[in-house]
Design a protein around this motif. Structure first.
Motif, short mmCIF file in Angstrom:
data_model
loop_
_atom_site.label_atom_id
_atom_site.label_comp_id
_atom_site.label_asym_id
_atom_site.label_seq_id
_atom_site.Cartn_x
_atom_site.Cartn_y
_atom_site.Cartn_z
N SER A 48 87.65 216.14 35.31
CA SER A 48 87.36 214.72 35.10
C SER A 48 85.86 214.51 34.99
O SER A 48 85.07 215.29 35.56
N PRO A 49 85.44 213.45 34.29
CA PRO A 49 84.02 213.13 34.27
C PRO A 49 83.58 212.64 35.64
O PRO A 49 84.41 212.29 36.48
N PRO A 50 82.27 212.62 35.90
CA PRO A 50 81.80 212.13 37.20
C PRO A 50 82.15 210.66 37.38
O PRO A 50 82.39 209.94 36.41
N PRO A 51 82.20 210.18 38.63
CA PRO A 51 82.55 208.79 38.89
C PRO A 51 81.58 207.82 38.23
O PRO A 51 80.41 208.14 37.99
N LEU A 52 82.06 206.61 37.97
CA LEU A 52 81.23 205.55 37.41
C LEU A 52 80.26 205.02 38.46
O LEU A 52 80.43 205.23 39.65
N ALA A 124 90.04 202.81 37.85
CA ALA A 124 90.99 201.98 37.10
C ALA A 124 92.16 202.84 36.60
O ALA A 124 92.02 204.02 36.33
N GLY A 125 93.34 202.20 36.50
CA GLY A 125 94.49 202.85 35.91
C GLY A 125 95.61 203.09 36.92
O GLY A 125 95.35 203.43 38.08
N LYS A 126 96.85 202.93 36.44
CA LYS A 126 98.02 203.10 37.30
C LYS A 126 98.11 204.51 37.84
O LYS A 126 98.47 204.74 39.00
N ARG A 127 97.79 205.49 37.00
CA ARG A 127 97.86 206.88 37.44
C ARG A 127 96.93 207.13 38.62
O ARG A 127 97.26 207.85 39.56
N ASN A 128 95.72 206.54 38.58
CA ASN A 128 94.78 206.70 39.68
C ASN A 128 95.27 206.02 40.95
O ASN A 128 95.06 206.53 42.05
N LEU A 129 95.94 204.88 40.79
CA LEU A 129 96.49 204.19 41.96
C LEU A 129 97.55 205.04 42.65
O LEU A 129 97.57 205.18 43.88
N ILE A 130 98.45 205.62 41.86
CA ILE A 130 99.50 206.47 42.43
C ILE A 130 98.88 207.69 43.11
O ILE A 130 99.27 208.08 44.21
N ARG A 131 97.90 208.28 42.44
CA ARG A 131 97.24 209.46 43.00
C ARG A 131 96.59 209.15 44.35
O ARG A 131 96.77 209.87 45.33
N ASP A 132 95.82 208.04 44.41
CA ASP A 132 95.08 207.72 45.62
C ASP A 132 95.97 207.17 46.73
O ASP A 132 95.82 207.54 47.90
N TYR A 133 96.87 206.25 46.38
CA TYR A 133 97.67 205.58 47.40
C TYR A 133 98.89 206.39 47.86
O TYR A 133 99.42 206.13 48.94
N GLU A 134 99.35 207.34 47.08
CA GLU A 134 100.55 208.08 47.45
C GLU A 134 100.30 209.59 47.59
O GLU A 134 100.44 210.14 48.67
N GLU A 135 99.90 210.23 46.49
CA GLU A 135 99.78 211.68 46.51
C GLU A 135 98.71 212.16 47.49
O GLU A 135 98.98 213.01 48.36
N ILE A 150 90.93 204.06 51.69
CA ILE A 150 90.92 203.79 50.26
C ILE A 150 90.17 202.48 50.03
O ILE A 150 90.60 201.42 50.47
N VAL A 151 89.03 202.57 49.35
CA VAL A 151 88.25 201.39 49.00
C VAL A 151 88.67 200.97 47.59
O VAL A 151 88.46 201.70 46.63
N ASP A 152 89.27 199.79 47.50
CA ASP A 152 89.86 199.32 46.23
C ASP A 152 89.11 198.07 45.77
O ASP A 152 89.32 196.98 46.28
N ARG A 153 88.21 198.26 44.80
CA ARG A 153 87.42 197.12 44.32
C ARG A 153 88.26 196.16 43.49
O ARG A 153 87.87 195.00 43.30
#
Length: 201
Positions: A48-52, A124-135, A150-153
């Motif tokens: 992945s690219p570095p964080p924003l 951003a993105g549903k895939r990232n939400l699933i990854r962070d909040y579940e996996e 989990i810090v969710d802006r």
């Protein structure tokens, strides 16, 4: 009877390697092209690219608060170390965490020590939400991480997960609230100030 030890190849990996199938041993022995984030998920290399800046700036600010707590607070020695962009080792995965905290060891952490707290800043993105909040939640708590933040802006909240016996407990901190944990006695995380750092960008 002699035992032949198989040498693990030292692979050179970069963004072009994303999607490659690897063992944990191959990942651990690899040399990585700098400037990218590398994870091993379900046996597949994810690059992945570095964080924003929206994620890096609040992460840097949190690191500043933690180090200031360690240096100036009477109970700040509870914090042993904190690192941004650190790899968390689980039995089958290699996750790149936005920040880790080691606390209560009374020494510098060693390679292989399980972090006391792991922190992710949601992308951003549903895939990232699933990854962070579940996996990641399930993987981190399974290896003995005491708290997962989990810090969710986007949702304007901080979610903290902890294991109590065999149950996973969730605590949601809303914007304007302050989070405190017995892991870092006297440390206060002002969520609104952290979100303002993301809002700048």
């Amino acid at each position: 009877m002699s035992i032949v030890m198989q040498e693990i190849p030292r692979l050179g990996l970069g963004p072009h390697s994303s999607g490659a199938s690897l063992t944990t041993a191959e990942f651990d022995a690899a040399e990585f092209e700098e400037g990218w984030r590398y994870e091993l998920i379900h046996g597949v290399l994810v690059v992945s690219p570095p964080p924003l800046r929206k994620e890096r700036d609040p992460n840097d600010e949190l690191g500043y608060w933690l180090r200031n707590y360690r240096e100036t607070h009477p109970q700040g020695r509870a914090l042993d170390a904190t690192f941004p962009e650190d790899t968390v080792v689980t039995p089958k995965e290699r996750r790149r965490a936005d920040r880790v905290i080691y606390a209560g060891l009374g020494r510098d952490p060693h390679e292989g020590d399980v972090p006391t707290v792991v922190i992710e800043f949601v992308s951003a993105g549903k895939r990232n939400l699933i990854r962070d909040y579940e996996e990641k939640r399930d993987e981190y708590l399974a290896i003995g991480v005491r708290e997962y933040w989990i810090v969710d802006r986007f949702a304007r909240c901080l979610t903290v997960y902890q294991m109590h016996g065999s149950s996973c407990m969730e605590h949601v901190v809303r914007e304007g609230d302050v989070y405190e944990t017995p892991i870092l006695p006297g440390f206060e995380l002002h969520l609104d100030k952290l979100l303002k750092r993301a809002d700048r960008w």
